[in-house]
Write an enzyme that holds these catalytic residues in place. Structure first.
Site, mmCIF file in Angstrom:
data_model
loop_
_atom_site.group_PDB
_atom_site.id
_atom_site.type_symbol
_atom_site.label_atom_id
_atom_site.label_comp_id
_atom_site.label_asym_id
_atom_site.label_seq_id
_atom_site.Cartn_x
_atom_site.Cartn_y
_atom_site.Cartn_z
ATOM 1 N N GLU A 161 0.911 -1.286 0.543
ATOM 2 C CA GLU A 161 -0.062 -0.059 -0.151
ATOM 3 C C GLU A 161 0.776 0.962 -0.180
ATOM 4 O OE1 GLU A 161 -2.819 0.480 -0.350
ATOM 5 O OE2 GLU A 161 -3.538 -1.741 -0.425
ATOM 6 N N TYR B 45 -6.348 6.628 3.981
ATOM 7 C CA TYR B 45 -6.715 5.419 3.329
ATOM 8 C C TYR B 45 -5.587 4.579 3.533
ATOM 9 C CZ TYR B 45 -5.667 2.385 -0.952
ATOM 10 O OH TYR B 45 -5.557 1.346 -1.775
ATOM 11 N N ASP C 153 -9.798 5.039 -2.319
ATOM 12 C CA ASP C 153 -8.929 5.338 -2.882
ATOM 13 C C ASP C 153 -9.005 5.919 -4.416
ATOM 14 O OD1 ASP C 153 -9.365 3.145 -4.873
ATOM 15 O OD2 ASP C 153 -7.805 2.619 -4.839
ATOM 16 N N CYS D 101 -13.820 -0.345 -14.505
ATOM 17 C CA CYS D 101 -14.313 0.843 -14.786
ATOM 18 C C CYS D 101 -12.982 1.920 -14.924
ATOM 19 C CB CYS D 101 -15.200 0.912 -12.983
ATOM 20 S SG CYS D 101 -15.916 2.822 -12.916
ATOM 21 N N CYS E 115 -18.387 -1.371 -18.918
ATOM 22 C CA CYS E 115 -19.643 -1.179 -18.553
ATOM 23 C C CYS E 115 -20.484 -2.934 -19.225
ATOM 24 C CB CYS E 115 -20.491 0.107 -18.496
ATOM 25 S SG CYS E 115 -19.715 1.874 -18.198
ATOM 26 N N CYS F 193 -19.144 -4.936 -16.761
ATOM 27 C CA CYS F 193 -19.170 -4.611 -14.888
ATOM 28 C C CYS F 193 -20.011 -5.382 -14.506
ATOM 29 C CB CYS F 193 -19.413 -2.950 -14.868
ATOM 30 S SG CYS F 193 -19.463 -2.808 -13.440
ATOM 31 N N CYS G 106 -25.642 1.373 -11.620
ATOM 32 C CA CYS G 106 -24.577 2.490 -11.417
ATOM 33 C C CYS G 106 -25.485 3.588 -12.751
ATOM 34 C CB CYS G 106 -23.418 1.978 -12.423
ATOM 35 S SG CYS G 106 -22.833 3.678 -12.976
#
Length: 364
Positions: A38, A121, A139, A191, A198, A201, A207
């Site tokens: 991270e 975060y 994030d 995305c 899409c 997805c 959405c």
């Protein structure tokens, strides 16, 4: 929207990326690996980070090993990854985890936030992924997904509080680590900022931006500020044995603690070629090199972009003719063929590459 989290987790179980720091569905990933990855992934892509992560784990397989390592070793092997304050904080954090927490990372967001280099975060990501805490992880990828799902009209960065509030409504209490990583993967591969996929997805039916068809309009962003441009000379000081002078930057500030070729102050005022030569000559005198017999050759400037500004460095090769390695009260002489062994940031690697490349072309 529990069906949102369910859809994401089902998709993740089938499509999780194969990354060296995680295993999908694993109950307790190694916190040291989660933390290291991270920190490395801040402002950096997965493709860039993977070889660095693998190198660091091989060199320092535990947080205790990293804490015992000299900071200069950490900086040397971090070179090229950028944002070098992360490397300094990496070492500070490893030391604190060992001294204050007995070599075990704290498990809660609040405790994790007390560690050097760990922001909101990163604390949430470690808590969720390493310790299965139901933390709200947001994030850049997740900001984009949430802003599209809820079609948030507020511009970034002001929209972040609203995005977090919506993200909290989606975050499940079960498998929060896998859920957070599922969103990271979705944002990375499907995305995307431009031309989102899409049709692939798992949550497109939920959405609002997909429903309207304006996915690429989100997240809304404030106009970017024009980056200023700075200029400075930099000196490649070489003796007749092929050794060059490098020095260590101050620990604080940009590129803190890294090695560099000496340069003058980086200033925004543009200068002509003759003015830059004057600045280079002045720097040679200020460093005490004027008393040695030398030759000076100018090389083509190098452009480098930092987060907040562009920089043009103009390299001047200062070749000492008689004195092999004069003793100075600063810097150290190193063989230019061994520069990879020192903590040179990418900017200075560019300087070395430019000078050596032009030297080679002149010798052909």
């Amino acid at each position: 929207m529990s069906n949102f989290a369910d859809a994401m987790l089902n998709w993740f179980d089938q499509n999780a990326r194969d990354l060296p720091w995680r295993i999908a569905g694993q109950a307790h990933p190694e916190p040291y690996h989660v933390w290291l990855s991270e920190i490395m992934l801040q402002q950096t892509t997965v493709v860039t980070v993977k070889p660095y992560f693998e190198k660091f784990i091989k060199l320092w397989p535990s947080v205790e090993a990293m804490a015992a390592a000299p900071l200069d070793d950490i900086l040397t092997h971090w070179a090229g990854l950028g944002y070098y304050a992360r490397a300094r904080n990496l070492h500070k954090c490893a030391v604190e985890v060992c001294h204050k927490w007995g070599g075990k990372f704290p498990e809660t967001e609040e405790e994790l936030l007390s560690l050097p280099g760990v922001g909101p975060y990163t604390a949430a990501a470690i808590a969720a992924i390493a310790f299965e805490q139901p933390a709200v992880v947001v994030d850049g990828n997740i900001e984009r997904i949430v802003s599209r799902v809820f079609r948030i009209e507020e511009q970034l960065p002001k929209a972040r509080s609203e995005i977090r509030a919506f993200a909290e409504t989606l975050t499940p209490n079960t498998r929060p680590g896998d859920y957070a990583q599922s969103l990271m993967d979705l944002g990375s591969g499907i995305c995307k900022p431009k031309k989102p996929l899409c049709g692939e997805c798992p949550v497109s039916s939920m959405c609002k931006a997909f429903e309207v068809g304006d996915m690429e309009a989100f997240p809304k962003k404030a106009p970017k500020k024009v980056k200023p441009t700075k200029y400075a000379p930099v000196l490649w000081i070489e003796n007749n044995q092929g050794k060059v002078l490098i020095q260590k930057r101050e620990e604080k500030g940009l590129l803190g603690g890294m090695m560099e070729f000496p340069s003058a102050e980086w200033r925004e005022q543009s200068v002509t070629t003759d003015e830059m030569k004057t600045l280079g000559t002045r720097l040679i005198e200020e460093l005490g090199l004027g008393r040695f017999k030398h030759q000076v050759a100018a090389h083509a400037p190098i452009k480098h972009t930092f987060t907040h500004f562009h920089l043009f460095l103009h390299p001047f090769q200062v070749t000492l003719i008689e004195d092999n390695s004069p003793r100075l009260n600063w810097g150290q002489w190193v063989d230019h063929r061994e520069l990879d062994s020192y903590a040179l940031p990418t900017l200075m690697t560019k300087v070395a590459g430019r000078v050596l490349e032009e030297q080679k072309s002149l010798s052909l």
